[in-house]
Design a protein around this motif. Structure first.
Motif, PDB file in Angstrom:
ATOM      1  N   ALA B 359     -69.490  39.978 -52.221  1.00 46.27           N
ATOM      2  CA  ALA B 359     -69.948  38.660 -51.759  1.00 46.27           C
ATOM      3  C   ALA B 359     -69.470  38.418 -50.329  1.00 46.27           C
ATOM      4  O   ALA B 359     -70.239  37.951 -49.475  1.00 46.27           O
ATOM      5  N   LEU B 360     -68.230  38.777 -50.055  1.00 48.09           N
ATOM      6  CA  LEU B 360     -67.715  38.526 -48.715  1.00 48.09           C
ATOM      7  C   LEU B 360     -68.380  39.444 -47.695  1.00 48.09           C
ATOM      8  O   LEU B 360     -68.645  39.029 -46.553  1.00 48.09           O
ATOM      9  N   ALA B 361     -68.697  40.668 -48.101  1.00 45.50           N
ATOM     10  CA  ALA B 361     -69.401  41.575 -47.183  1.00 45.50           C
ATOM     11  C   ALA B 361     -70.746  40.964 -46.789  1.00 45.50           C
ATOM     12  O   ALA B 361     -71.133  40.976 -45.613  1.00 45.50           O
ATOM     13  N   ASP B 362     -71.436  40.409 -47.766  1.00 45.29           N
ATOM     14  CA  ASP B 362     -72.723  39.764 -47.460  1.00 45.29           C
ATOM     15  C   ASP B 362     -72.528  38.601 -46.490  1.00 45.29           C
ATOM     16  O   ASP B 362     -73.278  38.449 -45.529  1.00 45.29           O
ATOM     17  N   LEU B 363     -71.515  37.790 -46.761  1.00 45.08           N
ATOM     18  CA  LEU B 363     -71.275  36.628 -45.897  1.00 45.08           C
ATOM     19  C   LEU B 363     -70.878  37.068 -44.490  1.00 45.08           C
ATOM     20  O   LEU B 363     -71.272  36.441 -43.501  1.00 45.08           O
ATOM     21  N   ALA B 364     -70.122  38.139 -44.412  1.00 40.76           N
ATOM     22  CA  ALA B 364     -69.723  38.640 -43.091  1.00 40.76           C
ATOM     23  C   ALA B 364     -70.956  39.062 -42.305  1.00 40.76           C
ATOM     24  O   ALA B 364     -71.071  38.806 -41.103  1.00 40.76           O
ATOM     25  N   GLU B 365     -71.901  39.692 -42.988  1.00 40.68           N
ATOM     26  CA  GLU B 365     -73.114  40.104 -42.285  1.00 40.68           C
ATOM     27  C   GLU B 365     -73.937  38.903 -41.852  1.00 40.68           C
ATOM     28  O   GLU B 365     -74.491  38.867 -40.765  1.00 40.68           O
ATOM     29  N   ARG B 366     -73.963  37.925 -42.712  1.00 37.71           N
ATOM     30  CA  ARG B 366     -74.771  36.754 -42.420  1.00 37.71           C
ATOM     31  C   ARG B 366     -74.125  35.888 -41.334  1.00 37.71           C
ATOM     32  O   ARG B 366     -74.801  35.392 -40.444  1.00 37.71           O
ATOM     33  N   TYR B 367     -72.807  35.729 -41.381  1.00 39.93           N
ATOM     34  CA  TYR B 367     -72.172  34.711 -40.534  1.00 39.93           C
ATOM     35  C   TYR B 367     -71.118  35.234 -39.559  1.00 39.93           C
ATOM     36  O   TYR B 367     -70.600  34.463 -38.772  1.00 39.93           O
ATOM     37  N   SER B 368     -70.733  36.517 -39.633  1.00 39.99           N
ATOM     38  CA  SER B 368     -69.603  36.942 -38.812  1.00 39.99           C
ATOM     39  C   SER B 368     -69.834  38.302 -38.150  1.00 39.99           C
ATOM     40  O   SER B 368     -68.908  39.100 -37.999  1.00 39.99           O
ATOM     41  N   CYS B 369     -71.064  38.536 -37.727  1.00 36.70           N
ATOM     42  CA  CYS B 369     -71.403  39.781 -37.036  1.00 36.70           C
ATOM     43  C   CYS B 369     -70.957  40.999 -37.832  1.00 36.70           C
ATOM     44  O   CYS B 369     -70.616  42.051 -37.265  1.00 36.70           O
ATOM     45  N   GLY B 370     -70.899  40.870 -39.147  1.00 42.46           N
ATOM     46  CA  GLY B 370     -70.586  42.019 -40.001  1.00 42.46           C
ATOM     47  C   GLY B 370     -69.120  42.420 -40.010  1.00 42.46           C
ATOM     48  O   GLY B 370     -68.774  43.486 -40.515  1.00 42.46           O
ATOM     49  N   GLU B 371     -68.274  41.561 -39.449  1.00 40.49           N
ATOM     50  CA  GLU B 371     -66.880  41.965 -39.312  1.00 40.49           C
ATOM     51  C   GLU B 371     -65.940  41.145 -40.181  1.00 40.49           C
ATOM     52  O   GLU B 371     -66.103  39.937 -40.328  1.00 40.49           O
ATOM     53  N   ILE B 372     -64.925  41.829 -40.705  1.00 42.47           N
ATOM     54  CA  ILE B 372     -63.883  41.192 -41.520  1.00 42.47           C
ATOM     55  C   ILE B 372     -62.546  41.692 -40.980  1.00 42.47           C
ATOM     56  O   ILE B 372     -62.456  42.822 -40.504  1.00 42.47           O
ATOM     57  N   ARG B 373     -61.533  40.875 -41.063  1.00 39.41           N
ATOM     58  CA  ARG B 373     -60.188  41.328 -40.693  1.00 39.41           C
ATOM     59  C   ARG B 373     -59.249  41.145 -41.884  1.00 39.41           C
ATOM     60  O   ARG B 373     -59.476  40.282 -42.727  1.00 39.41           O
ATOM     61  N   VAL B 374     -58.190  41.939 -41.864  1.00 33.99           N
ATOM     62  CA  VAL B 374     -57.197  41.896 -42.926  1.00 33.99           C
ATOM     63  C   VAL B 374     -55.877  41.471 -42.305  1.00 33.99           C
ATOM     64  O   VAL B 374     -55.482  42.005 -41.266  1.00 33.99           O
TER      65      VAL B 374
END
Ligand code: SF4
Lengths: 101, 553, 169
Positions: B359-374
Motif C-alpha cells: 500500500a505504501l509503495a503505491d502511495l509513494a508512486e502516486r504522491y512522492s515521486c516513487g521514493e520512500i525513506r527509512v
C-alpha cells in the motif's frame, strides 16, 4: 510425561543447520518437540548425549549444540532459564505483526 | 536514486554466487560453522533464538516503490508476512531458511538491493539523514558520498576482518539527523569559504556496554581526500585495535585508551604517507558520476493548491494533528516531508506487514515521486509530497493503518527485537513497548506531555539506542526474571548526550507504572508547557524522579 | 605444507626454521623476526643464500624494514582467519616499502579470503593438506572489485568506469 521428565535434568538443544529451527536430541534423533528429548540426570548420561550431538555436528545436521537444564512444567518439560524458555516457546503472543500460522 | 550500472550488478551477482557456494559447502560439511560464520554474517545472516535472520541493507535509507514491493514479496514468500525495520536503516526478516537465502538475495538483486556487510567485523551499511535531498537546512545531499563509501567499503581488501564491526554515518544538514556522534565514524558535510565540499570527521562513538560519544578528530578534510583519510583511520584501527576481548575491540576503546590527541597523531602520520592521489581522482570522478542520480525529481509547481491542507486542517481536527506531528518542512514551500509512523498503539515498533508495504509503495508512486525513506527511529518517510496532496494521502494512510499521529511523542517508541527473537537478549522489549504504547495511547495526553523520545533495548548491546533516549529502558535478567533499568536524559542528534541510570530496575509488571511515574513527575514539576521533558530534566536533575520512583520503598 | 602460487600448487623451496634450530650454511631459510634482529644479525648479514622472515601479527613492522632489501620472502602468520592485521601489513610492505619479494600467507586462511589476500599483495599461500587443496584449485579466483589497488594488477570497477584516469596513474 515419564518419570525422568518429571524429575528434570538436562537436555541437549541445537539449531537445525538447513533451516535454523530449534531442536532437541532424543532417542529417535532430533526433534522440534521437547517432549521427545532425552533427559540426562547425571554427568555420565550427559556425556553420552553430548557425544551423540557431536556426531550430528560432524555430519552437518545441526549447529552449536549445548546442554539446557530443564524441569517439569505444567505442560511438560520447561527449561529453567528465561532465555531457554523463550527459545522453546517462540516469540511472545502478539510480538509478530502477523499471527503465527 | 542511484541506479546500478553493469558493474554494480556484476559485483552483487558475484557476491551471491560466492555465498551460494559457501552455503552449499556448509551444508555438505566442507565448511565448519566457525569457517562459515564470517561469510554468513557479511551476507546479513544471523542465527537467532528461533531461526536464521536476514538483515537487508537499505543503503543510506533510500528505497524505491518497486524495492518496497519486493520486500513485501520476500516477507510473504520466505517469512511470516512482515518485516522489521531496525535502527540502522536495515530491514530484518525473522524466519528465512538458510537454504533459501541465496534465492532471497537474487530476488533482492533484481531490484538493486543486497544484504552485503549488514553484519560482521567489517564496514557496515552506511547510514544517513532520512531527509537527505529535501531538508531545508541541507548543505549538500550526503547520499552521493554515501554511495561512494558503499562501493569503497564493499569487499574492501584490507578492512574486511577488523577487530570488530565498524559503523559510519554521514550527515549533510546543518542539523545532524544521522546521529553521527554514536557511530565509529561520523561525517558531517561542510563547505569551506571557496565553496568546496569537505567533511568534519568525528571518531569513536558507539553505545553498547561502554557508551561514548564521538569526538572530532579532524575539522576539515576535502571531499576527494576522504577515502585516503578513512584508510588511515581504519588502518590504525585494524593494526592496533584490541583483538583479545570482543568487548574492548571497538575503535572507541582504542581512541579512549590512547586519547584523542595521540590517536589523531597516529592517523595524521599514517595519512601523510597513505595519501593516494589516484584514490582522490577516482573519488572525484565517481562523485561526479553519482551526483546526477540524486538530482531532485521533476517537481510539479503546486503552489496553487498548497493551501488545501490548511483548509482541511481548519475544519478537521484529526487531520490537523497528523499534519502537525507527522509532516515537516520541505525545501520547497509547496511540498512537505511526510513521516509514516510504524508505531500504532500496541503495535510492534518498526514492523510492517506485506500488505502495508504494498500500500505504501503505491502511495509513494502516486504522491512522492516513487521514493520512500527509512529512519533510524524505525519509521518511514515520504520525502516529496505536494502540500495539495496531503489530505488525499492522509486519508489513504488512515485506511492502511499508517497514519498514527505520534511522531516524536511518547508512543513513538524505538525498540529492538529483544528476547522475543534475539539470541543475545537478556529480556524482552517488544511486549514492554506494546504495553507502554497502550498505556499512553491517548493522543491528547501525549501532546500534553510534549516531545519525548523513549527507546528500549533487550540487552547491553543497546541496538535500541536507549542511552540516547530521553527515557531509556534497558532489559536485563536478574535472578531468572526480566528486569528493566531506566536511564534518563539521553539525547541523539545535535545536542547528543548519554542518559544516566536512575536506579535499580523494575520487574516486567512494574515498568509501565514506573514510566508513568516519570511522566507525572515531569508534568507536575515543569514550569509550563514550553519546558520540555529534557529541559526540565536538565534543570532539576535526577533527584525528583528518584524520589518519585524509589522514596516510597 | 602445500604451497599455492600463481594459480597452482608448487614445490616449496624454502625451509622454515624454528627459533632454536642451527643456521644451515646455505639454502633458502625463513626465520622469525627475533633472529635477524638479535645476536645472529652479523652472521646473517654475511650469510650467502636467500633469507626470509616470518612475522606474527603483533610484530613491529619497523624492525623488519631495514632488512627488506636482503629479504626474498616475508611470511605473514594468521593465527586465526579472522585476524585481519596481516592484510594491513602486506599492503604496507608492498605499497609503502616497495617490497617486491614473495609475501606468503601462513597459518589459518580460507580460500574465500583469496581475493582479499591477493589484492593486499600476498602472492603465495600455504594450504593445509587435505580437502582444502581441491577448494583452492577450484575457487582461488577474483571477481569484480571496486577498490583500485595500487599494485595496478587488478582492473577495478572504478578503473573500468574511468579509463581516462588510468594512464594518469
Ligand atoms: S540490544 Fe541486545 S537484545 Fe536488542 S537486538 Fe541488540 S543484541 Fe539483541
Amino acid at each position: 510425561m515419564n518419570a525422568r521428565h518429571r524429575a528434570g535434568g538436562t537436555v541437549i538443544t541445537a539449531n537445525r543447520l538447513p533451516d535454523g529451527r530449534v531442536i532437541f536430541l532424543g532417542p529417535g534423533g532430533w526433534s522440534e518437540d521437547i517432549t521427545a528429548a532425552t533427559v540426562a540426570t547425571d554427568a555420565q548420561e550427559l556425556r553420552a548425549l553430548e557425544a551423540l550431538a557431536r556426531q550430528s555436528v560432524a555430519v552437518y545436521e545441526v549447529v552449536d549444540p549445548y546442554p539446557v537444564a530443564v524441569e517439569a512444567g505444567p505442560d511438560g518439560l520447561l527449561p529453567v532459564k528465561l532465555r531457554e524458555r523463550r527459545r522453546l516457546l517462540g516469540p511472545s503472543p502478539g510480538a509478530e505483526t502477523v499471527e503465527r500460522s | 536514486m542511484y541506479r546500478y550500472d553493469g558493474w554494480d550488478a556484476a559485483f552483487v551477482r558475484e557476491r551471491i554466487a560466492r555465498f551460494r557456494d559457501q552455503v552449499a559447502r556448509r551444508l555438505r560439511g566442507e565448511l565448519s560453522e566457525e569457517e562459515f560464520r564470517p561469510w554468513r554474517l557479511m551476507n546479513g545472516v544471523y542465527l537467532q533464538l528461533h531461526a536464521y535472520m536476514l538483515r537487508v541493507a537499505i543503503p543510506y535509507g533510500t528505497l524505491s516503490a518497486p524495492q518496497l514491493r519486493r520486500l513485501a514479496d520476500i516477507a510473504e514468500r520466505y517469512d511470516r508476512g512482515y518485516g522489521h525495520f531496525t535502527t540502522r536503516q536495515n530491514i530484518q526478516f525473522n524466519w528465512p531458511r538458510l537454504v533459501d537465502i541465496p534465492d532471497i538475495l537474487e530476488a533482492l538483486a533484481e531490484v538493486e538491493m543486497h544484504a552485503i556487510q549488514t553484519s560482521g567485523n567489517c564496514i557496515r551499511n552506511i547510514t544517513s539523514d532520512p531527509w537527505a535531498g529535501v531538508a531545508a537546512d541541507e548543505i549538500e545531499d550526503p547520499r552521493p558520498w554515501c554511495e561512494l563509501l558503499r562501493q569503497w567499503s564493499s569487499d574492501h581488501q584490507e578492512f574486511t576482518f577488523l577487530p570488530r564491526k565498524f559503523k559510519v554515518a554521514v550527515s549533510g544538514g546543518l542539523r545532524d539527523r544521522a546521529a553521527v556522534r554514536i557511530h565509529d565514524i561520523g561525517l558531517r558535510l561542510r563547505r569551506d569559504r571557496q565553496g568546496r565540499i569537505g567533511f568534519e570527521v568525528l571518531l569513536g562513538g558507539g553505545l553498547g556496554r561502554t557508551p561514548l560519544l564521538a569526538q572530532t578528530v579532524r575539522d576539515w578534510i576535502p571531499g576527494e581526500e576522504l577515502l585516503s583519510y578513512l584508510t588511515a583511520i581504519l588502518r590504525v584501527y585494524n593494526r592496533f585495535g584490541r583483538r583479545d576481548n570482543k568487548y574492548k575491540a571497538r575503535i572507541k576503546i582504542l581512541v579512549h585508551d590512547l586519547g584523542i590527541e595521540r590517536f589523531r597523531q597516529l592517523v595524521d602520520e599514517e595519512y601523510a604517507v597513505a595519501r593516494d592521489p589516484d584514490l582522490a581522482r577516482f573519488a572525484a570522478a565517481e562523485i561526479a558520476r553519482i551526483r546526477p542520480f540524486f538530482a531532485p525529481p521533476p517537481y510539479a509547481d503546486r503552489a496553487a493548491d498548497a493551501a488545501a491542507s490548511r483548509h482541511l486542517a481548519a475544519i478537521d481536527g484529526t487531520f490537523a494533528r497528523w499534519l502537525r506531528t507527522n509532516t515537516a518542512p520541505h525545501r520547497r514551500r509547496d511540498y512537505a516531508i511526510v513521516q509514516i509512523s510504524l508505531k500504532p498503539p500496541g503495535g510492534v515498533p518498526g514492523n510492517m506487514t506485506a500488505a502495508q508495504m504494498r500500500a505504501l509503495a503505491d502511495l509513494a508512486e502516486r504522491y512522492s515521486c516513487g521514493e520512500i525513506r527509512v529512519t533510524a527511529e524505525q519509521n518511514l518517510v515520504l520525502p516529496h509530497v505536494a502540500r495539495g496532496d496531503l489530505p488525499a494521502l492522509w486519508e489513504a494512510l488512515e485506511t492502511g493503518g499508517l497514519a498514527t499521529p505520534n511522531l516524536g511523542h511518547l508512543s513513538d517508541i524505538v525498540a529492538c527485537p529483544g528476547l522475543d527473537f534475539c539470541a543475545l537478549a537478556t529480556a524482552r522489549s517488544i511486549p514492554v513497548a506494546q504495553a507502554i504504547g497502550r498505556r499512553f495511547a491517548d493522543l491528547d495526553r501525549q501532546y500534553e506531555i510534549g516531545p519525548l523520545k523513549l527507546k528500549m533495548s533487550g540487552c547491553i548491546n543497546a541496538c535500541g539506542h536507549h542511552h540516547v533516549a530521553h527515557i531509556g529502558i534497558l532489559g536485563l535478567e536478574k535472578r531468572g526474571r526480566e528486569s528493566y533499568q531506566i536511564t534518563l536524559g539521553g539525547s541523539g542528534g545535535e545536542e547528543a548526550a548519554i542518559g544516566r541510570v536512575l536506579g535499580p530496575g523494575f520487574g516486567a509488571e512494574e515498568i509501565v507504572d514506573a514510566v508513568e511515574r516519570v511522566i507525572t513527575t515531569y508534568l507536575a514539576g515543569r514550569r509550563n508547557r514550553e519546558e520540555t521533558f529534557l529541559d526540565y530534566l536538565r534543570r532539576v536533575g535526577l533527584q525528583p524522579f528518584k524520589d518519585a520512583l524509589y522514596a516510597s520503598v | 605444507m602445500p604451497l599455492f602460487k600463481h594459480g597452482r600448487f608448487v614445490e616449496d623451496p624454502w625451509l622454515f626454521l624454528a627459533d632454536g634450530e642451527p643456521l644451515p650454511s646455505e639454502g633458502m631459510i625463513v626465520l622469525s623476526l627475533a633472529r635477524p634482529t638479535g645476536v645472529e644479525a652479523p652472521t646473517l648479514a654475511d650469510r650467502d643464500g636467500w633469507l626470509g622472515v616470518r612475522l606474527e601479527p603483533a610484530d613491529p613492522l619497523e624492525e623488519v624494514v631495514p632488512w627488506l632489501p636482503r629479504l626474498a620472502l616475508v611470511a605473514l602468520a594468521f593465527p586465526s582467519f579472522t585476524d585481519g592485521r596481516p592484510f594491513s601489513t602486506a599492503r604496507l610492505l608492498r605499497e609503502r616499502h616497495r617490497f617486491t619479494g614473495e609475501i606468503r600467507a601462513v597459518g589459518r586462511i580460507l580460500v574465500d579470503q583469496y581475493p582479499f589476500l591477493l589484492r593486499c599483495g600476498f602472492d603465495a599461500f600455504t594450504v593445509p593438506p587435505g580437502p582444502a587443496l581441491r577448494g583452492w584449485r577450484e575457487r582461488a579466483r577474483l571477481g569484480p572489485v571496486y577498490q583500485p589497488d595500487s599494485l595496478g594488477e587488478v582492473r577495478s570497477i572504478w578503473h573500468r568506469r574511468h579509463p581516462e584516469l588510468v594512464s594518469a596513474s
